[in-house]
Design a protein around this motif. Sequence first.
Motif, PDB file in Angstrom:
ATOM      1  N   ARG A 128      -2.291   6.625   7.303  1.00  0.00           N
ATOM      2  CA  ARG A 128      -3.604   7.106   7.678  1.00  0.00           C
ATOM      3  C   ARG A 128      -4.483   6.250   8.378  1.00  0.00           C
ATOM      4  O   ARG A 128      -4.919   6.183   9.129  1.00  0.00           O
ATOM      5  CB  ARG A 128      -4.474   7.364   6.356  1.00  0.00           C
ATOM      6  CG  ARG A 128      -5.849   7.836   6.424  1.00  0.00           C
ATOM      7  CD  ARG A 128      -6.479   8.007   5.457  1.00  0.00           C
ATOM      8  NE  ARG A 128      -6.522   6.980   4.199  1.00  0.00           N
ATOM      9  CZ  ARG A 128      -6.941   6.053   4.104  1.00  0.00           C
ATOM     10  NH1 ARG A 128      -7.972   5.844   4.906  1.00  0.00           N
ATOM     11  NH2 ARG A 128      -6.956   4.982   3.028  1.00  0.00           N
ATOM     12  N   LEU A 129      -4.081   4.909   7.856  1.00  0.00           N
ATOM     13  CA  LEU A 129      -5.042   3.554   8.622  1.00  0.00           C
ATOM     14  C   LEU A 129      -4.409   3.283  10.009  1.00  0.00           C
ATOM     15  O   LEU A 129      -5.279   2.965  10.972  1.00  0.00           O
ATOM     16  CB  LEU A 129      -4.608   2.316   7.647  1.00  0.00           C
ATOM     17  CG  LEU A 129      -5.626   2.398   6.327  1.00  0.00           C
ATOM     18  CD1 LEU A 129      -4.927   1.039   5.536  1.00  0.00           C
ATOM     19  CD2 LEU A 129      -7.029   2.278   6.377  1.00  0.00           C
ATOM     20  N   LEU A 162       0.685  -1.239  -0.017  1.00  0.00           N
ATOM     21  CA  LEU A 162      -0.009   0.022  -0.119  1.00  0.00           C
ATOM     22  C   LEU A 162       0.859   1.282   0.013  1.00  0.00           C
ATOM     23  O   LEU A 162       1.987   1.147   0.353  1.00  0.00           O
ATOM     24  CB  LEU A 162      -0.832  -0.055   1.153  1.00  0.00           C
ATOM     25  CG  LEU A 162      -1.860  -0.988   1.218  1.00  0.00           C
ATOM     26  CD1 LEU A 162      -2.535  -1.029   2.887  1.00  0.00           C
ATOM     27  CD2 LEU A 162      -2.989  -1.156   0.133  1.00  0.00           C
ATOM     28  N   PRO A 163       0.331   2.300  -0.455  1.00  0.00           N
ATOM     29  CA  PRO A 163       1.197   3.495  -0.470  1.00  0.00           C
ATOM     30  C   PRO A 163       1.372   4.061   0.997  1.00  0.00           C
ATOM     31  O   PRO A 163       0.640   3.619   1.920  1.00  0.00           O
ATOM     32  CB  PRO A 163       0.441   4.503  -1.210  1.00  0.00           C
ATOM     33  CG  PRO A 163      -0.539   3.759  -2.022  1.00  0.00           C
ATOM     34  CD  PRO A 163      -0.959   2.542  -1.216  1.00  0.00           C
ATOM     35  N   ASP A 164       2.739   4.727   1.162  1.00  0.00           N
ATOM     36  CA  ASP A 164       3.055   5.226   2.541  1.00  0.00           C
ATOM     37  C   ASP A 164       1.839   5.850   3.006  1.00  0.00           C
ATOM     38  O   ASP A 164       1.490   5.668   4.431  1.00  0.00           O
ATOM     39  CB  ASP A 164       4.261   6.040   2.410  1.00  0.00           C
ATOM     40  CG  ASP A 164       5.508   5.114   1.932  1.00  0.00           C
ATOM     41  OD1 ASP A 164       5.471   4.010   2.354  1.00  0.00           O
ATOM     42  OD2 ASP A 164       6.464   5.943   1.810  1.00  0.00           O
ATOM     43  N   ALA A 165       1.137   6.933   2.308  1.00  0.00           N
ATOM     44  CA  ALA A 165       0.110   7.540   3.118  1.00  0.00           C
ATOM     45  C   ALA A 165      -0.841   6.840   3.439  1.00  0.00           C
ATOM     46  O   ALA A 165      -1.389   7.128   4.552  1.00  0.00           O
ATOM     47  CB  ALA A 165      -0.221   8.819   1.928  1.00  0.00           C
ATOM     48  N   THR A 166      -1.285   5.745   2.878  1.00  0.00           N
ATOM     49  CA  THR A 166      -2.445   5.026   2.936  1.00  0.00           C
ATOM     50  C   THR A 166      -2.240   4.001   4.430  1.00  0.00           C
ATOM     51  O   THR A 166      -2.845   4.179   5.308  1.00  0.00           O
ATOM     52  CB  THR A 166      -2.684   3.992   1.856  1.00  0.00           C
ATOM     53  OG1 THR A 166      -3.118   4.864   0.479  1.00  0.00           O
ATOM     54  CG2 THR A 166      -3.987   3.170   2.582  1.00  0.00           C
ATOM     55  N   ILE A 167      -0.713   3.574   4.431  1.00  0.00           N
ATOM     56  CA  ILE A 167      -0.490   2.905   5.472  1.00  0.00           C
ATOM     57  C   ILE A 167      -0.538   3.874   7.131  1.00  0.00           C
ATOM     58  O   ILE A 167      -1.159   3.389   7.988  1.00  0.00           O
ATOM     59  CB  ILE A 167       0.941   2.507   5.476  1.00  0.00           C
ATOM     60  CG1 ILE A 167       0.871   1.326   4.539  1.00  0.00           C
ATOM     61  CG2 ILE A 167       1.514   1.759   6.830  1.00  0.00           C
ATOM     62  CD1 ILE A 167       2.171   0.830   4.183  1.00  0.00           C
ATOM     63  N   SER A 173      -5.400   6.732  12.217  1.00  0.00           N
ATOM     64  CA  SER A 173      -7.086   7.042  12.191  1.00  0.00           C
ATOM     65  C   SER A 173      -7.585   5.869  13.427  1.00  0.00           C
ATOM     66  O   SER A 173      -8.310   6.225  14.198  1.00  0.00           O
ATOM     67  CB  SER A 173      -7.630   6.896  10.931  1.00  0.00           C
ATOM     68  OG  SER A 173      -7.542   5.661  10.352  1.00  0.00           O
TER      69      SER A 173
END
Length: 219
Positions: free
Chosen positions: A171-172, A164-169, A175
């Motif tokens: 964020r998950l 997964l993209p760094d930003a997605t990791i 959050s």
Amino acid sequence: MEKWISELLVDQQKVSERQVRILEAAIESFSEKGYASTSTSEIAKRAGVAEGTIFRHYKTKKDLLLAIVGPTMSKVVAPFMAKNFVDEILKDEYYSAEQFIRAIAANRYEFVKKNTPMIKIFLQEIAFHDDIRENFKPVFQELIYKRIAPIMAHFRECGEIRNLPDATIIRLVSSTLISFFITRFIVIPEHPWDDEKELEDTIQFIMRGLRNETADQKD
């Protein structure tokens, strides 16, 4: 609370005892009633100072808010909310993504538990003040993408977590942790929480979402 205030203001110039009392009273009042519903006269009464004393240190009530939220921005910014947090976490070496996330969760749990009133103010006011929100963005970039993202990328490249993209990791992970902390300490703090179990369940929930199942199957 004076020690707590001193830690909050560690990067600022030395403040007087009266300023500490003013900030302490403002944090308590803003946390209980919100910024808009709190008057400087109430803060002054709570701090045991004349209202004019507040304005000798802070030109407006907004400046007083920013004196609290400003350090919050540099020490508590999401998703992991702390400037010194990154240094605390990165001083150790981590052999797995779960170990790294577990360290993040434990560190932030203690911080939020200790600093709930200040974090409550930050969450209440960021939605209503453009300048606070704008200041949030560069700090987020500096703290997260330059320091945390390479570690997550390392575990992804090792095949331990999903591609997964760094930003997605980030964020998950952030959050999910923030949601638990807000519910635990702000929304329903009176609930009979089993903190150890809740934190462990949260970590396992994150790891189930991030774990590279293909790598597990190969093993």
